[in-house]
Design an enzyme around this catalytic site. Sequence first.
Site, PDB file in Angstrom:
ATOM      1  N   ARG A  51       0.857  -1.187   0.000  1.00  0.00           N
ATOM      2  CA  ARG A  51       0.000   0.000   0.000  1.00  0.00           C
ATOM      3  C   ARG A  51       0.888   1.230   0.000  1.00  0.00           C
ATOM      4  NH1 ARG A  51       2.437   1.922   3.628  1.00  0.00           N
ATOM      5  NH2 ARG A  51       0.911   3.577   3.694  1.00  0.00           N
ATOM      6  N   GLY A  52       0.249   2.404  -0.156  1.00  0.00           N
ATOM      7  CA  GLY A  52       1.015   3.640  -0.349  1.00  0.00           C
ATOM      8  C   GLY A  52       1.079   3.899  -1.847  1.00  0.00           C
ATOM      9  N   ALA A  53       0.736   5.133  -2.245  1.00  0.00           N
ATOM     10  CA  ALA A  53       0.520   5.417  -3.667  1.00  0.00           C
ATOM     11  C   ALA A  53       1.702   5.022  -4.571  1.00  0.00           C
ATOM     12  CB  ALA A  53       0.154   6.894  -3.833  1.00  0.00           C
ATOM     13  N   ARG A  93      -7.252  -0.454  -6.851  1.00  0.00           N
ATOM     14  CA  ARG A  93      -7.583   0.615  -5.882  1.00  0.00           C
ATOM     15  C   ARG A  93      -7.823   1.893  -6.677  1.00  0.00           C
ATOM     16  NH1 ARG A  93      -4.311   1.246  -0.394  1.00  0.00           N
ATOM     17  NH2 ARG A  93      -6.291   2.174   0.268  1.00  0.00           N
ATOM     18  N   GLN A 196      -1.712   2.323   9.967  1.00  0.00           N
ATOM     19  CA  GLN A 196      -0.448   2.486   9.226  1.00  0.00           C
ATOM     20  C   GLN A 196       0.582   3.262  10.047  1.00  0.00           C
ATOM     21  OE1 GLN A 196      -3.484   2.950   7.909  1.00  0.00           O
ATOM     22  NE2 GLN A 196      -3.546   2.538   5.726  1.00  0.00           N
ATOM     23  N   ASP A 237      -2.168  10.863  -2.264  1.00  0.00           N
ATOM     24  CA  ASP A 237      -2.547   9.817  -3.227  1.00  0.00           C
ATOM     25  C   ASP A 237      -2.879  10.406  -4.587  1.00  0.00           C
ATOM     26  OD1 ASP A 237      -2.943   8.423  -0.555  1.00  0.00           O
ATOM     27  OD2 ASP A 237      -3.055   6.826  -2.054  1.00  0.00           O
ATOM     28  N   ASN A 247      -5.636  12.416   0.369  1.00  0.00           N
ATOM     29  CA  ASN A 247      -4.677  11.618   1.148  1.00  0.00           C
ATOM     30  C   ASN A 247      -5.453  10.850   2.217  1.00  0.00           C
ATOM     31  OD1 ASN A 247      -1.924  10.804   1.724  1.00  0.00           O
ATOM     32  ND2 ASN A 247      -2.081  12.002   3.606  1.00  0.00           N
ATOM     33  N   LYS A 248      -4.734  10.054   2.976  1.00  0.00           N
ATOM     34  CA  LYS A 248      -5.344   9.200   3.996  1.00  0.00           C
ATOM     35  C   LYS A 248      -6.372   9.937   4.835  1.00  0.00           C
ATOM     36  CE  LYS A 248      -4.973   5.731   4.545  1.00  0.00           C
ATOM     37  NZ  LYS A 248      -5.992   4.878   3.903  1.00  0.00           N
TER      38      LYS A 248
HETATM   39  O1  MRU Z   1      -4.463   3.232   2.280  1.00  0.00           O
HETATM   40  P1  MRU Z   1      -2.992   3.463   2.125  1.00  0.00           P
HETATM   41  O2  MRU Z   1      -2.183   2.941   3.259  1.00  0.00           O
HETATM   42  O3  MRU Z   1      -2.495   3.003   0.769  1.00  0.00           O
HETATM   43  O4  MRU Z   1      -2.850   5.064   2.142  1.00  0.00           O
HETATM   44  C1  MRU Z   1      -1.581   5.638   2.045  1.00  0.00           C
HETATM   45  C2  MRU Z   1      -1.587   7.121   2.111  1.00  0.00           C
HETATM   46  O5  MRU Z   1      -2.612   7.749   2.235  1.00  0.00           O
HETATM   47  C3  MRU Z   1      -0.288   7.816   1.925  1.00  0.00           C
HETATM   48  O6  MRU Z   1      -0.253   9.026   2.627  1.00  0.00           O
HETATM   49  C4  MRU Z   1      -0.074   8.113   0.427  1.00  0.00           C
HETATM   50  O7  MRU Z   1      -0.325   6.969  -0.350  1.00  0.00           O
HETATM   51  C5  MRU Z   1       1.290   8.603   0.154  1.00  0.00           C
HETATM   52  S1  MRU Z   1       2.509   7.333   0.444  1.00  0.00           S
HETATM   53  C6  MRU Z   1       4.029   7.989   0.042  1.00  0.00           C
END
Ligand code: MRU
Length: 345
Positions: A51-53, A93, A196, A237, A247-248
């Site tokens: 996970r993470g963009a 996603r 996370q 994201d 973002n999250k």
């Molecule tokens: O649901 P996730 O864990 O994929 O969400 C991640 C985030 O929101 C991060 O802040 C974003 O992807 C940037 S990661 C460098």
Amino acid sequence: VQDFTSRVQAIRWQNDRLLLLDQRLLPAEERYLELSTAPEVAEAIHNMTVRGAPAIGIAAAYAVVLSAAQHLANGKQGQAALQRDIEVLRASRPTAINLHWALARMLQVLAAGPADLVAALQAEAVRIHREDREANYRMAELGAALLPQDAVVLTHCNTGALATGGYGTALGVIRKAHADKKLKQVYATETRPWLQGARLTAWELEQDRIPVSLLVEGAAASLMQTLKVDWVIVGADRIAANGDVANKIGTYALAVAAKYHGVKVMVVAPSSTFDLQTASAAGIPIEHRAVEEITRIISPAQGYKNVGGWNPVFDVTPAGLIDAIVSERGIVHAPLAGRLAAIAG
Ligand code: MRU
């Protein structure tokens, strides 16, 4: 090449196989899953193994290599199977634009049709991975330079080596500031419901011996009221053309509280996260996930039957609440419409 690398690696490409560190198990267990087909990778993206963009985009690029190696010897049918795999990956996603960006790069290689297509695709995936790491280093330098000496910072979710090609975006800035001895204290929100922050950011910083204090999200505004926080530093994201940031979930609340308390907000994201085709946040699809992700800590143990939930996993921070967007191509202060093109892809 750099003196400030992290030992954490979420994604490995070894002997034509993709290895993903299973982020659902951390910090209790450090286990790599070996994936050999694109649908397996799409499922790993959907179920949060990776996970993470940026990491999602990199994993998808390697998945295209796996799919090409599996199918391309099979003529027209093989090509159709590859296209189907790409669509399955694209749907894994919805919010992180890096996924679409990485697939578009792989499609360009496919369209160019070099003699050894699988080798060319592999070279492109490795390049996407390496370029993301390099972008992280550059953003770390740019972002850390914005911080005052003895900075107190608050971060959200996990934006570190686990979420990227290595090192991190917002967490990369924090790592670099620590290496430069500019950092007094890092606070990290636990980040419900997947934790996370508590499971991944705390683990990463512990691996690299960077002290961190965790807080529940509900404590963030109180932290800003109680002591002087200099910057809230987060990833993204997707960033729309007007500077709105998805973002999250919880990022928006942090930005609102930051505004009230005079705390600055920095968004750190590579150019692969910018979506200039989308005018504003209104055009960004926000992922909603299963309600059980929230309710599983209370039911069924307490026997609820009629408790539902609302589980958007991203939110939108309007550009007006952001002080700086840092990409590897530069910094935009007070990101207003029209200013982003210079640092976007
Ligand atoms: O649901 P996730 O864990 O994929 O969400 C991640 C985030 O929101 C991060 O802040 C974003 O992807 C940037 S990661 C460098």
